[in-house]
Design a protein around this motif. Structure first.
Motif, PDB file in Angstrom:
ATOM      1  N   GLN A 137       0.769  -1.137  -0.035  1.00 31.27           N
ATOM      2  CA  GLN A 137      -0.266  -0.022   0.064  1.00 31.27           C
ATOM      3  C   GLN A 137       0.698   1.442   0.044  1.00 31.27           C
ATOM      4  O   GLN A 137       0.780   1.984   1.019  1.00 31.27           O
ATOM      5  CB  GLN A 137      -0.845   0.022   1.117  1.00 31.27           C
ATOM      6  CG  GLN A 137      -1.862  -1.140   1.423  1.00 31.27           C
ATOM      7  CD  GLN A 137      -2.869  -1.627   0.366  1.00 31.27           C
ATOM      8  OE1 GLN A 137      -2.965  -0.461  -0.535  1.00 31.27           O
ATOM      9  NE2 GLN A 137      -3.279  -2.618   0.095  1.00 31.27           N
ATOM     10  N   GLN A 165       7.874  -2.870  -6.652  1.00 34.93           N
ATOM     11  CA  GLN A 165       7.392  -4.109  -6.804  1.00 34.93           C
ATOM     12  C   GLN A 165       7.496  -4.957  -5.428  1.00 34.93           C
ATOM     13  O   GLN A 165       8.668  -4.992  -5.057  1.00 34.93           O
ATOM     14  CB  GLN A 165       7.936  -4.768  -8.045  1.00 34.93           C
ATOM     15  CG  GLN A 165       7.675  -4.320  -9.247  1.00 34.93           C
ATOM     16  CD  GLN A 165       7.937  -5.166 -10.359  1.00 34.93           C
ATOM     17  OE1 GLN A 165       8.552  -6.375 -10.300  1.00 34.93           O
ATOM     18  NE2 GLN A 165       8.317  -4.510 -11.850  1.00 34.93           N
ATOM     19  N   SER A 166       6.385  -5.593  -5.115  1.00 31.88           N
ATOM     20  CA  SER A 166       6.602  -6.567  -3.965  1.00 31.88           C
ATOM     21  C   SER A 166       5.851  -8.002  -4.602  1.00 31.88           C
ATOM     22  O   SER A 166       5.981  -8.107  -5.813  1.00 31.88           O
ATOM     23  CB  SER A 166       5.402  -6.132  -2.901  1.00 31.88           C
ATOM     24  OG  SER A 166       4.171  -6.437  -3.363  1.00 31.88           O
ATOM     25  N   ASP A 167       6.264  -9.031  -3.840  1.00 30.32           N
ATOM     26  CA  ASP A 167       5.641 -10.286  -4.103  1.00 30.32           C
ATOM     27  C   ASP A 167       4.181 -10.459  -4.428  1.00 30.32           C
ATOM     28  O   ASP A 167       3.594 -11.081  -5.371  1.00 30.32           O
ATOM     29  CB  ASP A 167       6.109 -11.225  -3.001  1.00 30.32           C
ATOM     30  CG  ASP A 167       7.452 -11.378  -2.884  1.00 30.32           C
ATOM     31  OD1 ASP A 167       8.049 -11.935  -1.712  1.00 30.32           O
ATOM     32  OD2 ASP A 167       8.197 -11.129  -3.732  1.00 30.32           O
ATOM     33  N   ILE A 168       3.426  -9.335  -3.932  1.00 30.70           N
ATOM     34  CA  ILE A 168       1.886  -9.310  -4.140  1.00 30.70           C
ATOM     35  C   ILE A 168       1.716  -8.660  -5.412  1.00 30.70           C
ATOM     36  O   ILE A 168       0.787  -9.224  -6.059  1.00 30.70           O
ATOM     37  CB  ILE A 168       1.003  -8.890  -2.901  1.00 30.70           C
ATOM     38  CG1 ILE A 168       1.462  -9.897  -1.678  1.00 30.70           C
ATOM     39  CG2 ILE A 168      -0.111  -8.753  -3.132  1.00 30.70           C
ATOM     40  CD1 ILE A 168       1.020  -9.136  -0.533  1.00 30.70           C
ATOM     41  N   ARG A 169       1.952  -7.293  -5.794  1.00 32.86           N
ATOM     42  CA  ARG A 169       1.747  -6.636  -6.836  1.00 32.86           C
ATOM     43  C   ARG A 169       2.730  -5.207  -6.754  1.00 32.86           C
ATOM     44  O   ARG A 169       3.547  -5.331  -6.187  1.00 32.86           O
ATOM     45  CB  ARG A 169       0.149  -6.002  -6.369  1.00 32.86           C
ATOM     46  CG  ARG A 169       0.047  -4.931  -5.391  1.00 32.86           C
ATOM     47  CD  ARG A 169      -1.127  -4.306  -5.279  1.00 32.86           C
ATOM     48  NE  ARG A 169      -0.724  -3.084  -6.474  1.00 32.86           N
ATOM     49  CZ  ARG A 169      -1.789  -2.193  -6.751  1.00 32.86           C
ATOM     50  NH1 ARG A 169      -2.984  -2.231  -5.893  1.00 32.86           N
ATOM     51  NH2 ARG A 169      -1.395  -1.015  -7.484  1.00 32.86           N
ATOM     52  N   ASP A 170       2.323  -4.618  -7.874  1.00 33.82           N
ATOM     53  CA  ASP A 170       3.044  -3.276  -8.007  1.00 33.82           C
ATOM     54  C   ASP A 170       2.583  -2.117  -7.922  1.00 33.82           C
ATOM     55  O   ASP A 170       1.249  -2.221  -8.074  1.00 33.82           O
ATOM     56  CB  ASP A 170       4.243  -3.497  -9.415  1.00 33.82           C
ATOM     57  CG  ASP A 170       3.182  -3.722 -10.767  1.00 33.82           C
ATOM     58  OD1 ASP A 170       2.189  -3.876 -10.559  1.00 33.82           O
ATOM     59  OD2 ASP A 170       3.995  -3.705 -11.670  1.00 33.82           O
ATOM     60  N   TYR A 209      10.648  -2.243   1.790  1.00 28.03           N
ATOM     61  CA  TYR A 209       9.734  -3.666   1.196  1.00 28.03           C
ATOM     62  C   TYR A 209       9.942  -3.954  -0.194  1.00 28.03           C
ATOM     63  O   TYR A 209       9.226  -4.998  -0.567  1.00 28.03           O
ATOM     64  CB  TYR A 209       8.463  -3.388   1.796  1.00 28.03           C
ATOM     65  CG  TYR A 209       8.253  -3.438   3.455  1.00 28.03           C
ATOM     66  CD1 TYR A 209       8.497  -4.641   4.054  1.00 28.03           C
ATOM     67  CD2 TYR A 209       8.183  -2.203   4.091  1.00 28.03           C
ATOM     68  CE1 TYR A 209       8.294  -4.587   5.567  1.00 28.03           C
ATOM     69  CE2 TYR A 209       8.060  -2.259   5.184  1.00 28.03           C
ATOM     70  CZ  TYR A 209       8.062  -3.526   6.198  1.00 28.03           C
ATOM     71  OH  TYR A 209       8.054  -3.247   7.538  1.00 28.03           O
ATOM     72  N   TYR A 210      10.357  -3.170  -1.081  1.00 26.57           N
ATOM     73  CA  TYR A 210      10.143  -3.055  -2.359  1.00 26.57           C
ATOM     74  C   TYR A 210      11.521  -3.095  -3.210  1.00 26.57           C
ATOM     75  O   TYR A 210      12.586  -2.125  -2.767  1.00 26.57           O
ATOM     76  CB  TYR A 210       9.305  -2.070  -2.945  1.00 26.57           C
ATOM     77  CG  TYR A 210       8.122  -1.910  -2.044  1.00 26.57           C
ATOM     78  CD1 TYR A 210       6.864  -2.602  -2.762  1.00 26.57           C
ATOM     79  CD2 TYR A 210       7.781  -1.055  -1.238  1.00 26.57           C
ATOM     80  CE1 TYR A 210       5.714  -2.498  -1.923  1.00 26.57           C
ATOM     81  CE2 TYR A 210       6.455  -0.917  -0.618  1.00 26.57           C
ATOM     82  CZ  TYR A 210       5.582  -1.694  -0.892  1.00 26.57           C
ATOM     83  OH  TYR A 210       4.408  -1.394  -0.183  1.00 26.57           O
TER      84      TYR A 210
END
Length: 115
Positions: free
Chosen positions: A1, A98-103, A31-32
């Motif tokens: 978020q 970019q994270s593991d869930i979405r960008d 985190y990204y």
């Protein structure tokens, strides 16, 4: 978020320099992996530079040696230093997280290089 806002674009003569900033809010950039893309009129979006969470970097062949991506985790900001600018660098530049869930994408900043 995370929310991303780019700044620092504008007009520059060939051979000049600009520094783009990508200010993040809502979450820490630690985190990204952080990315800079660009899109010129009539062309597909192009990956320009990457900086990983541990600070590793890579660049597209067209900008390698001229551009530098960096991150300041304390300021929650990613930068793209652009030197020796060429007319073909003209594009809208976008910051991406970019994270593991979405960008997540910023809204872009216009860079125009011309004489």
């Amino acid at each position: 978020q995370v929310q991303l806002v780019e700044s620092g674009g504008g007009w520059m003569q060939p051979g000049g320099s600009l520094r783009l900033s990508c200010a993040a809010s809502g979450s820490s950039i630690t985190y990204y992996g952080m990315y800079w893309y660009r899109q010129a009129p009539g062309k597909e979006r192009e990956l320009v530079a990457v900086i990983t969470k541990d600070g590793g970097t890579r660049y597209s062949g067209s900008v390698k040696g001229r551009f530098t991506i960096s991150r300041d985790n304390a300021k929650n900001t990613v930068y793209l230093q652009m030197n020796s600018l060429k007319p073909e660098d003209t594009a809208v530049y976008y910051c991406n997280a970019q994270s593991d869930i979405r960008d997540y994408w910023g809204q872009g900043t216009q860079v125009t290089v011309s004489s």
